[in-house]
Scaffold this active site. Structure first.
Site, mmCIF file in Angstrom:
data_model
loop_
_atom_site.group_PDB
_atom_site.id
_atom_site.type_symbol
_atom_site.label_atom_id
_atom_site.label_comp_id
_atom_site.label_asym_id
_atom_site.label_seq_id
_atom_site.Cartn_x
_atom_site.Cartn_y
_atom_site.Cartn_z
ATOM 1 N N ASP A 29 39.817 36.699 42.949
ATOM 2 C CA ASP A 29 38.460 36.356 42.528
ATOM 3 C C ASP A 29 37.594 36.336 43.786
ATOM 4 O O ASP A 29 37.909 35.632 44.747
ATOM 5 C CB ASP A 29 38.453 34.970 41.850
ATOM 6 C CG ASP A 29 37.115 34.634 41.225
ATOM 7 O OD1 ASP A 29 36.316 35.567 41.006
ATOM 8 O OD2 ASP A 29 36.871 33.448 40.942
ATOM 9 N N ARG B 188 43.805 34.522 37.417
ATOM 10 C CA ARG B 188 43.346 35.760 38.027
ATOM 11 C C ARG B 188 44.167 36.106 39.266
ATOM 12 O O ARG B 188 44.581 35.221 40.024
ATOM 13 C CB ARG B 188 41.862 35.659 38.384
ATOM 14 C CG ARG B 188 41.524 34.598 39.395
ATOM 15 C CD ARG B 188 40.150 33.998 39.167
ATOM 16 N NE ARG B 188 40.145 33.135 37.991
ATOM 17 C CZ ARG B 188 39.091 32.413 37.609
ATOM 18 N NH1 ARG B 188 37.975 32.462 38.280
ATOM 19 N NH2 ARG B 188 39.159 31.663 36.535
ATOM 20 N N ASP C 176 33.602 35.815 44.867
ATOM 21 C CA ASP C 176 32.261 35.424 44.431
ATOM 22 C C ASP C 176 31.301 35.424 45.603
ATOM 23 O O ASP C 176 31.571 34.798 46.641
ATOM 24 C CB ASP C 176 32.281 34.015 43.815
ATOM 25 C CG ASP C 176 32.913 33.990 42.446
ATOM 26 O OD1 ASP C 176 32.789 34.997 41.717
ATOM 27 O OD2 ASP C 176 33.528 32.972 42.093
ATOM 28 N N ARG D 30 42.379 42.608 39.170
ATOM 29 C CA ARG D 30 41.650 41.557 38.466
ATOM 30 C C ARG D 30 41.367 41.971 37.031
ATOM 31 O O ARG D 30 40.931 43.095 36.761
ATOM 32 C CB ARG D 30 40.324 41.276 39.194
ATOM 33 C CG ARG D 30 39.342 40.376 38.431
ATOM 34 C CD ARG D 30 39.803 38.932 38.386
ATOM 35 N NE ARG D 30 38.971 38.131 37.519
ATOM 36 C CZ ARG D 30 37.875 37.459 37.912
ATOM 37 N NH1 ARG D 30 37.496 37.524 39.182
ATOM 38 N NH2 ARG D 30 37.189 36.724 37.069
#
Length: 325
Positions: free
Chosen positions: A96, A93, A98, A84
């Site tokens: 990812d 990307r 989150d 990343r």
């Protein structure tokens, strides 16, 4: 053990392989248990600074004894291990990860915000999340993940912008509406003050706010919100409650007026609070109360954005509108 919800996405290289590898690394990490993984869903990129390939998105639910920032460190390490790069915001990307929810905890630190501030407006996040965590609760909004997705599917196509710097809100709302083609509703406070300025300014505070609330609600009702007539307002009906000069009984009376207005005026799909920068003259008790009202549990999705620089605020509001589709 705490139940956590994590979003995954990739739009560079071998997307499926990268996502699967991220899941494997999480399974192998200490103090991570009971992973449940959604399907991978392909979605177009949202609010990207350049032309990008579609994303594969997914979600996973896990149990952990790791504290929130320790879990964040693990996710960041996995991102680094899988290539990343973070040189462009919202850029393409390789992976990812989150952290969306950490149980029902609210975390606000320089490094981490949980719940993730954008999760409630991102269809590409909620759609896979429902598969593994439909019943998990967003602790600020007070709704389940499944209800958040249903809200995006069924709510009126109406978004309200609000803030204590009315002129700034008006400019940002106008710029957003011009770029996305939504119907702009300007704040009728300008009509009220220009048409009868002496009468309006000398009226008691409660009478002014009640009259303005009625005008605002009427403007929304008359706008005819529909899928083919999307509406963006440079005001929020409930912002009258943030006036610091009202008594408790007057606030209660305005609340009843708001409840009645909902019978004819659409409730917003999203409230965007444009927050003045720290230390600005307009950063006041009213601004704090307005943020508290927007974040009141049970009210619905909201975003808090800095109102300066204005061009960035415009970009972020446009990103939110695009992500809800």
């Amino acid at each position: 053990m705490t139940t956590c919800l994590v979003a995954l996405g990739a739009n560079l290289g071998q997307r499926r392989a990268a996502l699967s590898r991220a899941v494997d690394l999480l399974r192998q990490a200490p103090h991570i248990h009971d992973l449940r993984v959604s399907r991978w869903l392909e979605t177009p990129p949202v609010a990207t600074p350049d032309s990008q390939d579609p994303f594969l998105n997914g979600a996973l639910r896990l149990e952990t004894t790791r504290p929130p920032e320790d879990l964040l460190d693990l996710l960041l390490q996995i991102e680094d291990d899988l290539g990343r790069r973070r040189d462009v915001r919202w850029g393409a990307r390789a992976i990812d990860l989150d952290l969306l929810l950490y149980g029902e905890q609210i975390v606000q630190s320089p490094r981490l915000q949980v719940p993730h501030p954008w999760m409630a407006v991102r269809r590409f996040v909620l759609a896979p999340a429902v598969e593994v965590a439909a019943e998990m609760i967003h602790p600020q909004i007070g709704w389940s993940v499944s209800r958040l997705l249903e809200h995006l599917n069924s709510a009126a196509e109406y978004v309200a912008l609000t803030g204590v710097a009315a002129a700034v809100v008006e400019r940002i709302a106008g710029a957003v509406a011009a770029r996305c083609g939504w119907n702009l509703l300007r704040d009728p406070v300008g009509e009220a003050t220009s048409a009868s300025a002496p009468v309006y300014e000398q009226a008691p505070v409660y009478e002014r706010e009640a009259s303005l609330l009625s005008r605002r609600a009427g403007a929304i009702a008359e706008a005819g919100v529909s899928p083919s007539n999307r509406v963006l307002s440079a005001f929020w009906v409930e912002q009258s409650l943030a006036c610091g000069l009202l008594t408790q009984s007057q606030r209660e009376a305005l609340s009843r007026q708001i409840q009645a207005a909902r019978q004819t005026a659409a409730s917003p799909k999203l409230v965007v609070l444009l927050k003045p920068r720290e230390g600005a003259a307009s950063s006041s008790a009213e601004a704090i109360e307005l943020e508290r009202l927007a974040a009141r549990p049970g009210r619905g999705p909201f975003l808090v954005l800095d109102d300066e620089p204005e061009e960035r605020a415009v970009t972020e509001v446009l990103a939110a509108l695009e992500a809800m589709d």
